[in-house]
Write an enzyme that holds these catalytic residues in place. Structure first.
Site, mmCIF file in Angstrom:
data_model
loop_
_atom_site.group_PDB
_atom_site.id
_atom_site.type_symbol
_atom_site.label_atom_id
_atom_site.label_comp_id
_atom_site.label_asym_id
_atom_site.label_seq_id
_atom_site.Cartn_x
_atom_site.Cartn_y
_atom_site.Cartn_z
ATOM 1 N N THR A 140 0.825 -1.211 0.000
ATOM 2 C CA THR A 140 0.000 0.000 0.000
ATOM 3 C C THR A 140 0.857 1.258 0.000
ATOM 4 O OG1 THR A 140 -1.587 1.263 1.359
ATOM 5 C CG2 THR A 140 -0.081 -0.173 2.523
ATOM 6 N N ASP A 141 0.279 2.344 -0.488
ATOM 7 C CA ASP A 141 0.978 3.625 -0.432
ATOM 8 C C ASP A 141 1.038 4.183 0.993
ATOM 9 O OD1 ASP A 141 -1.697 4.325 -0.142
ATOM 10 O OD2 ASP A 141 -1.710 5.808 -1.761
ATOM 11 N N GLU A 142 0.263 3.613 1.901
ATOM 12 C CA GLU A 142 0.220 4.147 3.263
ATOM 13 C C GLU A 142 1.529 3.940 4.021
ATOM 14 O OE1 GLU A 142 -3.310 3.787 5.622
ATOM 15 O OE2 GLU A 142 -4.526 3.289 3.871
ATOM 16 N N TYR A 166 -1.927 -0.297 10.933
ATOM 17 C CA TYR A 166 -2.044 -0.981 9.646
ATOM 18 C C TYR A 166 -0.842 -0.679 8.756
ATOM 19 C CZ TYR A 166 -3.219 -1.382 4.699
ATOM 20 O OH TYR A 166 -3.161 -1.640 3.354
ATOM 21 N N LYS A 170 2.187 -3.238 7.336
ATOM 22 C CA LYS A 170 2.513 -3.433 5.917
ATOM 23 C C LYS A 170 3.963 -3.036 5.639
ATOM 24 C CE LYS A 170 0.243 -4.622 2.955
ATOM 25 N NZ LYS A 170 0.009 -5.987 2.404
#
Length: 339
Positions: A140-142, A166, A170
């Site tokens: 994810t870009d997060e 989260y 990741k």
């Protein structure tokens, strides 16, 4: 550029939102591939997401957790798995705030378990080289954190700065994937995507929540003042990009996938109201009056934006859907679910 050709594919989380779309994509576009779909079938995954598959005899579901090493070992061995496409993850930020332990278990321990099983089967037992196997990690870009209004979009070399449990989980899994390539020579690729949307998305996510609220005449919850910005990627565009990176991406490398559709949350809500009004014949104002601002969540990232230059230049990918065309397809699908 060398092209990798998968044969026997283990897809983790393939009964979830993005995973089920990729299962369809792969069955539709590659008639030689066989798929084993490992999914725990928790709240976020459903066999209903896998109805009406193209060529379903090349696909089978195994219910189980990616943390079950004996199960993963058995599947790799029995099905001669040469490719793992790893979607399975706890992914809802709000849930990670109230219960982070599940995110560590699935996203970190689960990814580690898959990597160890792949290392043992591919490198020790089979002695395959990098052209014979591949581990595609979907991230994810997060992991990159948040952007101010005038900062450039995230690129593949942006330093990690996760702000939620989260995102941190990741980020940890990304680092393990990188380490297994660097240390053991495991053939890996990693992709970081922006916010996905489309049919089959779980109802707790923003876009399905807005659509459902409109159709059921319920308040539409919007965090803070609705100014947080996201880049939106239609799920089928994402699947095409994953397939390209799997087959033609450089082993050990990472690629960012974004939709080039940056909208603030309030703008997303208004667009959905307009599209639903067009599709149902109701007035948009009848939907927008349902907007209800709620207390912002802790650590809410301000802005995400993804630079897709590398993916475009190296692999020739670009999204086919604008945000409005993608939202229209998405809303039309949800209308069939609620009417």
């Amino acid at each position: 550029m060398h092209t990798y050709n998968p044969r026997n594919v283990l897809i983790t989380g393939g009964a979830g939102f993005i995973g089920c779309h990729f299962v369809r994509h792969l069955l539709r576009t590659d008639r030689h591939v066989r798929i084993v779909n490992l999914d725990l079938l928790t709240y976020a995954g459903s066999l209903d997401n896998l109805n009406d598959l193209p060529d379903p005899e090349r696909h089978q579901v195994v219910q189980g957790t990616i943390c079950d090493r004996p199960l993963v070992d058995r599947l790799l061995r029995e099905h001669d798995i040469d490719t793992i496409i790893h979607f399975a993850a706890e992914s809802h930020v709000d849930r990670s705030i109230t219960g982070p332990a599940a995110f560590i278990e699935t996203n970190v321990i689960g990814t580690f378990t898959l990597l160890e099983a792949a290392r043992d089967f591919w490198l020790r037992q089979q002695a395959w080289d990098t052209g014979q196997c591949r581990f595609h990690h979907v991230s994810t870009d997060e992991v990159y954190g948040t952007l101010d209004t005038d900062e450039p979009a995230f690129c593949e070399t942006t330093p990690y700065a996760p702000n939620s449990p989260y995102a941190a989980s990741k980020a940890a899994s990304d680092h393990f994937v990188r380490a297994y390539h660097s240390t053991y020579g495991l053939s890996t690729v990693t992709t970081h995507c922006s916010n996905n949307y489309g049919p089959y998305q779980h109802h707790e996510k923003l876009i399905p929540t807005v659509i459902r609220s409109c159709l059921q005449n319920q308040p539409i919850p919007v965090y803070g003042d609705g100014s947080n910005m996201r880049d939106w990627l239609y799920v089928e565009d994402h699947c095409v990009a994953i397939d390209l990176v799997l087959r033609r991406g450089r082993t050990g490398d990472t690629y960012n996938i974004g939709g080039d559709n940056c909208w603030n949350n309030l703008g997303v809500v208004h667009l959905i109201c307009e599209v639903l009004a067009e599709l149902t014949g109701h007035s948009a104002s009848g939907f927008t009056r349902l907007i209800h601002f709620v207390t912002d969540r802790p650590g809410h990232d301000w802005r995400y934006a993804v630079d897709t230059t590398k993916l475009r230049n190296e692999l020739g990918w670009s999204p086919t859907e604008t945000f409005k065309t993608g939202i229209r397809k998405t809303a039309a699908w949800y209308l069939t679910q609620y009417t």
